[in-house]
Design a protein around this motif. Structure first.
Motif, PDB file in Angstrom:
ATOM      1  N   ASP A   1       4.903 -29.858 -17.443  1.00 27.15           N
ATOM      2  CA  ASP A   1       6.527 -28.927 -17.832  1.00 27.15           C
ATOM      3  C   ASP A   1       6.250 -27.646 -16.677  1.00 27.15           C
ATOM      4  N   ALA A   2       6.612 -26.655 -16.065  1.00 23.54           N
ATOM      5  CA  ALA A   2       7.139 -26.143 -15.099  1.00 23.54           C
ATOM      6  C   ALA A   2       6.199 -25.484 -14.536  1.00 23.54           C
TER       7      ALA A   2
ATOM      8  N   ARG B   1      -4.237 -29.244 -18.044  1.00 26.42           N
ATOM      9  CA  ARG B   1      -3.802 -29.847 -16.477  1.00 26.42           C
ATOM     10  C   ARG B   1      -3.535 -31.191 -16.489  1.00 26.42           C
ATOM     11  N   ALA B   2      -1.935 -31.514 -15.865  1.00 29.55           N
ATOM     12  CA  ALA B   2      -2.243 -33.016 -15.811  1.00 29.55           C
ATOM     13  C   ALA B   2      -3.268 -33.691 -14.575  1.00 29.55           C
TER      14      ALA B   2
END
Length: 456
Positions: free
Chosen positions: A61-62, A74-75
């Motif tokens: 997401d953003a 967190r990616a």
């Protein structure tokens, strides 16, 4: 029977036949390292971490978060968490595999099942693209857990195919075979990746081909150990279901180890320092790409350097162990690991030469520290309990190696810095050194009921 001029009795035909059969099994055993190490090298160490992280970031997401099962992650931490999850799955399965192998003596079917499940999941990574980070995480969990369980069965062959005086050398040769295979495949990967345009492939497609080819390699070369290794069959137990037997066997193994506290002390030390080793292996490419800004070609070259030097390092440390003992040699490698991580923390971004130097240091100690740990533990296993004790060993080797990736992921999630994440791993090597130094290994070998080698 004749006597040689030196007065010694020559070996009988039966002894010669047994020696030839033992060498045949040893050569077949080496080839499972040759088969599966390509997964560890090309998939886990080089390509999957940066690629799965990129896929997760594309789906984020953003605020940079993905939401597997509704949990905000967190990616940049997703890959580390997936590795930790795979190890938890392995923890649940490994006791069952160890118990089944010991009770029936039929290890080859278990080795085949785990190897081909892992190889199929690895080949399935070809379909990882777009926003399919959940598919990548699932296949990683299956492949990594299958790899860990297969190593329980594989390692349990060592005491059966090598007498005590040969185990350091046999174990080191197995690791050397694995690193040689990793080097060979990485060279092919490097050619394909750097010249992907010439092959009519996109960069993403080239990565996916490299990932899938590791699964095909794993499956193809597993045929060699399946043909050469022998089952030592036993009468199967009919007392209860296999799953119940597995957990009962693990509990019995732990109780048995309590009567051998020095074996347990070695496992604790190994659990700690190997957790650091496994985390460096799986997270180094993420650190290089995300923190240092190095290209994928640079990372492949660095890992190839690790593989080439690890072959000589494993054999060289095996020779050092013959003169200085396995324990002292392992302790020296832990000092080298600590210094290398400390230097890695201060590496400037965009500095491939420094990264290559650190890769060279890791290569020289990586194979030897793992090979000698395996052979040292084989002396601490009571005769007849190889698979169940190696199941506990594998829990320490891979099954408990979720702490390092979890700490790495949490440190990055909290600080947003991969430098802080990589330096946090020093604690595993420092604490492992202290714990191993306190283990009197000669007494541990005697307590296990095994002959004590001249050097250990």
């Amino acid at each position: 029977m004749g006597v040689s001029p030196g007065g010694s009795v020559p070996p009988s035909p039966e002894e010669n036949g047994e020696a030839a059969q033992r060498r045949r099994e040893q050569h077949g055993w080496y080839f499972y390292d040759w088969a599966c190490s390509v997964y560890s090298t090309s998939v886990l160490t080089v390509f999957l971490g940066p690629y799965l992280t990129a896929v997760a970031k594309a789906a984020a997401d953003a605020d940079g978060y993905v939401h597997p099962l509704g949990v905000p992650v967190r990616a940049g931490s997703f890959f580390a968490y997936a590795v930790s999850a795979s190890v938890v799955v392995a923890i649940l399965v490994m006791p069952l595999a160890g118990a089944a192998a010991d009770r029936s003596g039929r290890k080859k079917p278990l080795l085949a099942l785990c190897a081909y499940l892992g190889a199929a999941a690895t080949a399935g990574l070809f379909f990882l693209d777009g926003h399919r980070y959940l598919l990548g995480g699932l296949l990683l969990i299956i492949a990594n857990a299958s790899m860990a369980v297969s190593m329980v069965v594989y390692n349990s062959y060592l005491p059966q195919i090598a007498p005590p005086e040969e185990r350091d050398a046999v174990s080191s040769r197995g690791w050397a075979f694995g690193y040689a295979a990793g080097s060979l495949v990485l060279i092919a990967n490097l050619v394909l990746f750097t010249a992907h345009d010439s092959f009519g492939l996109s960069e993403s497609m080239a990565v996916r081909v490299c990932l899938a080819s590791a699964g095909l390699w794993w499956g193809a070369f597993t045929l060699v150990p399946l043909r050469r290794l022998r089952d030592r069959r036993r009468e199967p137990s009919a007392s209860s279901a296999p799953a119940v037997n597995g957990w009962r066997q693990l509990a019995a193994t732990v109780r048995d180890m309590r009567g051998k506290p020095l074996t347990l002390a070695f496992l604790l030390a190994y659990l700690i320092y190997n957790d650091g080793i496994q985390t460096v292996i799986s997270q180094a490419s993420v650190y290089g790409s995300q923190e240092l800004g190095l290209s994928q070609s640079t990372l492949i070259t660095a890992v190839l350097l690790v593989q080439v030097l690890a072959v000589g390092g494993a054999l060289g440390m095996g020779r050092l162990a013959r003169t200085h003992g396995a324990k002292r040699t392992i302790l020296g490698s832990l000092v080298a690991w600590t210094l290398t991580l400390g230097a890695g923390y201060f590496l400037p971004a965009g500095a491939p030469v420094g990264f290559f130097l650190l890769a060279g240091c890791i290569g020289l100690v990586l194979g030897g520290s793992q090979a000698l740990s395996r052979s040292l533990f084989s002396h601490l296993v009571p005769p007849g309990k190889e698979a169940e004790y190696f199941s506990a060993y594998e829990l320490s080797d891979r099954g408990m190696s979720w702490l390092g990736p979890l700490l790495f992921g949490l440190t990055y999630q909290v600080t947003g810095s991969y430098r802080d994440a990589i330096i946090s791993l020093v604690i595993f090597f420092a604490l492992g050194f202290v714990l191993l130094a306190r283990v009197p290994v000669r007494q541990a070998v005697r307590d296990a009921g095994n002959p004590v080698p001249e050097r250990i």
